[in-house]
Motif scaffolding. Sequence first.
Motif, PDB file in Angstrom:
ATOM      1  N   LYS A   1       0.834  -1.199   0.000  1.00  0.00           N
ATOM      2  CA  LYS A   1       0.000   0.000   0.000  1.00  0.00           C
ATOM      3  C   LYS A   1       0.872   1.254   0.000  1.00  0.00           C
ATOM      4  N   LEU A   2       1.931   1.236   0.821  1.00  0.00           N
ATOM      5  CA  LEU A   2       2.830   2.383   0.914  1.00  0.00           C
ATOM      6  C   LEU A   2       3.544   2.622  -0.415  1.00  0.00           C
ATOM      7  N   LYS A   3       3.971   1.519  -1.044  1.00  0.00           N
ATOM      8  CA  LYS A   3       4.645   1.637  -2.339  1.00  0.00           C
ATOM      9  C   LYS A   3       3.712   2.250  -3.380  1.00  0.00           C
ATOM     10  N   ALA A   4       2.472   1.754  -3.395  1.00  0.00           N
ATOM     11  CA  ALA A   4       1.505   2.282  -4.370  1.00  0.00           C
ATOM     12  C   ALA A   4       1.275   3.771  -4.162  1.00  0.00           C
ATOM     13  N   GLN A   5       1.216   4.194  -2.893  1.00  0.00           N
ATOM     14  CA  GLN A   5       0.990   5.602  -2.599  1.00  0.00           C
ATOM     15  C   GLN A   5       2.169   6.463  -3.059  1.00  0.00           C
ATOM     16  N   PHE A   6       3.389   6.007  -2.810  1.00  0.00           N
ATOM     17  CA  PHE A   6       4.570   6.769  -3.213  1.00  0.00           C
ATOM     18  C   PHE A   6       4.689   6.843  -4.730  1.00  0.00           C
ATOM     19  N   LEU A   7       4.381   5.733  -5.409  1.00  0.00           N
ATOM     20  CA  LEU A   7       4.447   5.740  -6.873  1.00  0.00           C
ATOM     21  C   LEU A   7       3.395   6.665  -7.467  1.00  0.00           C
ATOM     22  N   GLU A   8       2.221   6.670  -6.838  1.00  0.00           N
ATOM     23  CA  GLU A   8       1.164   7.561  -7.314  1.00  0.00           C
ATOM     24  C   GLU A   8       1.567   9.022  -7.139  1.00  0.00           C
ATOM     25  N   ASP A   9       2.209   9.320  -6.000  1.00  0.00           N
ATOM     26  CA  ASP A   9       2.682  10.690  -5.772  1.00  0.00           C
ATOM     27  C   ASP A   9       3.715  11.080  -6.819  1.00  0.00           C
ATOM     28  N   LEU A  10       4.569  10.118  -7.179  1.00  0.00           N
ATOM     29  CA  LEU A  10       5.604  10.393  -8.175  1.00  0.00           C
ATOM     30  C   LEU A  10       4.979  10.648  -9.545  1.00  0.00           C
TER      31      LEU A  10
ATOM     32  N   LYS B   1       4.270  15.080  -7.515  1.00  0.00           N
ATOM     33  CA  LYS B   1       4.446  15.616  -6.171  1.00  0.00           C
ATOM     34  C   LYS B   1       5.894  15.410  -5.750  1.00  0.00           C
ATOM     35  N   THR B   2       6.500  16.451  -5.244  1.00  0.00           N
ATOM     36  CA  THR B   2       7.896  16.364  -4.822  1.00  0.00           C
ATOM     37  C   THR B   2       7.978  16.439  -3.315  1.00  0.00           C
ATOM     38  N   LEU B   3       8.969  15.762  -2.785  1.00  0.00           N
ATOM     39  CA  LEU B   3       9.194  15.735  -1.347  1.00  0.00           C
ATOM     40  C   LEU B   3      10.483  16.468  -1.033  1.00  0.00           C
ATOM     41  N   LYS B   4      10.495  17.182   0.033  1.00  0.00           N
ATOM     42  CA  LYS B   4      11.690  17.920   0.424  1.00  0.00           C
ATOM     43  C   LYS B   4      12.667  16.977   1.108  1.00  0.00           C
ATOM     44  N   THR B   5      13.685  16.589   0.366  1.00  0.00           N
ATOM     45  CA  THR B   5      14.726  15.722   0.916  1.00  0.00           C
ATOM     46  C   THR B   5      16.068  16.276   0.506  1.00  0.00           C
ATOM     47  N   GLN B   6      17.116  15.581   0.875  1.00  0.00           N
ATOM     48  CA  GLN B   6      18.466  16.021   0.529  1.00  0.00           C
ATOM     49  C   GLN B   6      18.818  15.715  -0.912  1.00  0.00           C
ATOM     50  N   TYR B   7      17.924  14.945  -1.608  1.00  0.00           N
ATOM     51  CA  TYR B   7      18.211  14.559  -2.982  1.00  0.00           C
ATOM     52  C   TYR B   7      17.465  15.471  -3.948  1.00  0.00           C
ATOM     53  N   SER B   8      18.194  15.897  -5.000  1.00  0.00           N
ATOM     54  CA  SER B   8      17.549  16.696  -6.050  1.00  0.00           C
ATOM     55  C   SER B   8      16.811  15.808  -7.035  1.00  0.00           C
ATOM     56  N   ASP B   9      17.264  14.566  -7.160  1.00  0.00           N
ATOM     57  CA  ASP B   9      16.624  13.606  -8.064  1.00  0.00           C
ATOM     58  C   ASP B   9      15.315  13.147  -7.424  1.00  0.00           C
ATOM     59  N   PRO B  10      14.153  13.353  -8.093  1.00  0.00           N
ATOM     60  CA  PRO B  10      12.866  12.960  -7.491  1.00  0.00           C
ATOM     61  C   PRO B  10      12.761  11.468  -7.214  1.00  0.00           C
ATOM     62  N   VAL B  11      13.391  10.622  -8.064  1.00  0.00           N
ATOM     63  CA  VAL B  11      13.334   9.166  -7.840  1.00  0.00           C
ATOM     64  C   VAL B  11      14.043   8.808  -6.545  1.00  0.00           C
ATOM     65  N   LYS B  12      15.264   9.366  -6.387  1.00  0.00           N
ATOM     66  CA  LYS B  12      16.004   9.093  -5.154  1.00  0.00           C
ATOM     67  C   LYS B  12      15.256   9.638  -3.947  1.00  0.00           C
ATOM     68  N   SER B  13      14.593  10.765  -4.151  1.00  0.00           N
ATOM     69  CA  SER B  13      13.840  11.373  -3.060  1.00  0.00           C
ATOM     70  C   SER B  13      12.706  10.461  -2.610  1.00  0.00           C
ATOM     71  N   VAL B  14      11.958   9.892  -3.594  1.00  0.00           N
ATOM     72  CA  VAL B  14      10.852   8.984  -3.267  1.00  0.00           C
ATOM     73  C   VAL B  14      11.371   7.732  -2.582  1.00  0.00           C
ATOM     74  N   ILE B  15      12.483   7.171  -3.101  1.00  0.00           N
ATOM     75  CA  ILE B  15      13.046   5.945  -2.517  1.00  0.00           C
ATOM     76  C   ILE B  15      13.487   6.194  -1.082  1.00  0.00           C
ATOM     77  N   SER B  16      14.119   7.336  -0.856  1.00  0.00           N
ATOM     78  CA  SER B  16      14.576   7.667   0.493  1.00  0.00           C
ATOM     79  C   SER B  16      13.396   7.794   1.454  1.00  0.00           C
ATOM     80  N   SER B  17      12.341   8.465   1.006  1.00  0.00           N
ATOM     81  CA  SER B  17      11.156   8.628   1.855  1.00  0.00           C
ATOM     82  C   SER B  17      10.472   7.287   2.110  1.00  0.00           C
ATOM     83  N   PHE B  18      10.437   6.452   1.062  1.00  0.00           N
ATOM     84  CA  PHE B  18       9.815   5.129   1.197  1.00  0.00           C
ATOM     85  C   PHE B  18      10.561   4.280   2.231  1.00  0.00           C
ATOM     86  N   GLN B  19      11.905   4.301   2.149  1.00  0.00           N
ATOM     87  CA  GLN B  19      12.705   3.539   3.111  1.00  0.00           C
ATOM     88  C   GLN B  19      12.475   4.033   4.534  1.00  0.00           C
TER      89      GLN B  19
END
Length: 251
Positions: A214-223, A227-245
Amino acid sequence: MPGWKQSRRELLQCLEGFLRALLTGAPLPGPAQPGWERFLGCCRRQGLLPAAEGEPGAASRPLLLLLDDNFYYQSMRYELYQLARKYSLGFCQLFLECPLECCLQRNRLRSDPVPEQTIQLMARKIEMPDLRKNAWEQHSLILNSSDCISEDDEQIMNLLATALENPERPNEEDTEQKEAARAICAASAVHQADQACRRVISQAMQDAKEELNKLKAQFLEDLRQGKTLKTQYSDPVKSVISSFQHETTNV
């Protein structure tokens, strides 16, 4: 407990009290023992106990106890066998086989006949000695009671002699068997606990898998929706993976 079962139980207790006193010198049970006074009187009439001080009792000569009963279930007879084994006594069975119609005819000649349905029910329930299945019934003799021949007397005397010459031995393996049974129970408890833990772990993993999907589906849908997340990564894919972990640590 039905009355006849209670009476049978009391008789067995009286019989064991008598045997214990006779064989080990233990005191006879007191009058508080149910049925004991009646049992005691019967023993004295049969000469098993001295009727008066100084008279010889059963201890001064060989003793044969004859229990005259239908004992229609093997379990009833086995209780007596256990008693014989406990006190190293001889044990044997004399089973009188009789056709039902003959039993009914004899019953009608009684001064106080029992109900015929009782005899018919007993004929259906009675369990004959099974020498091949039950080793404890090896000293058994089955006779046809509708015929009385002289050879029967000889067979009965041989049966008694064999039982007296071959007393039952106490079960010396009881302690080992109990220890083995306890070990089996302990092993069974460990096995059951292991199986229960496996089921809990399996269920927990299944629940976690569903939550992670469910969490994976939600993060992929946001991507997908940008939708962007404020993380230390400029790459949105890395940002989503980091948030997911990070979120998976809470599952």
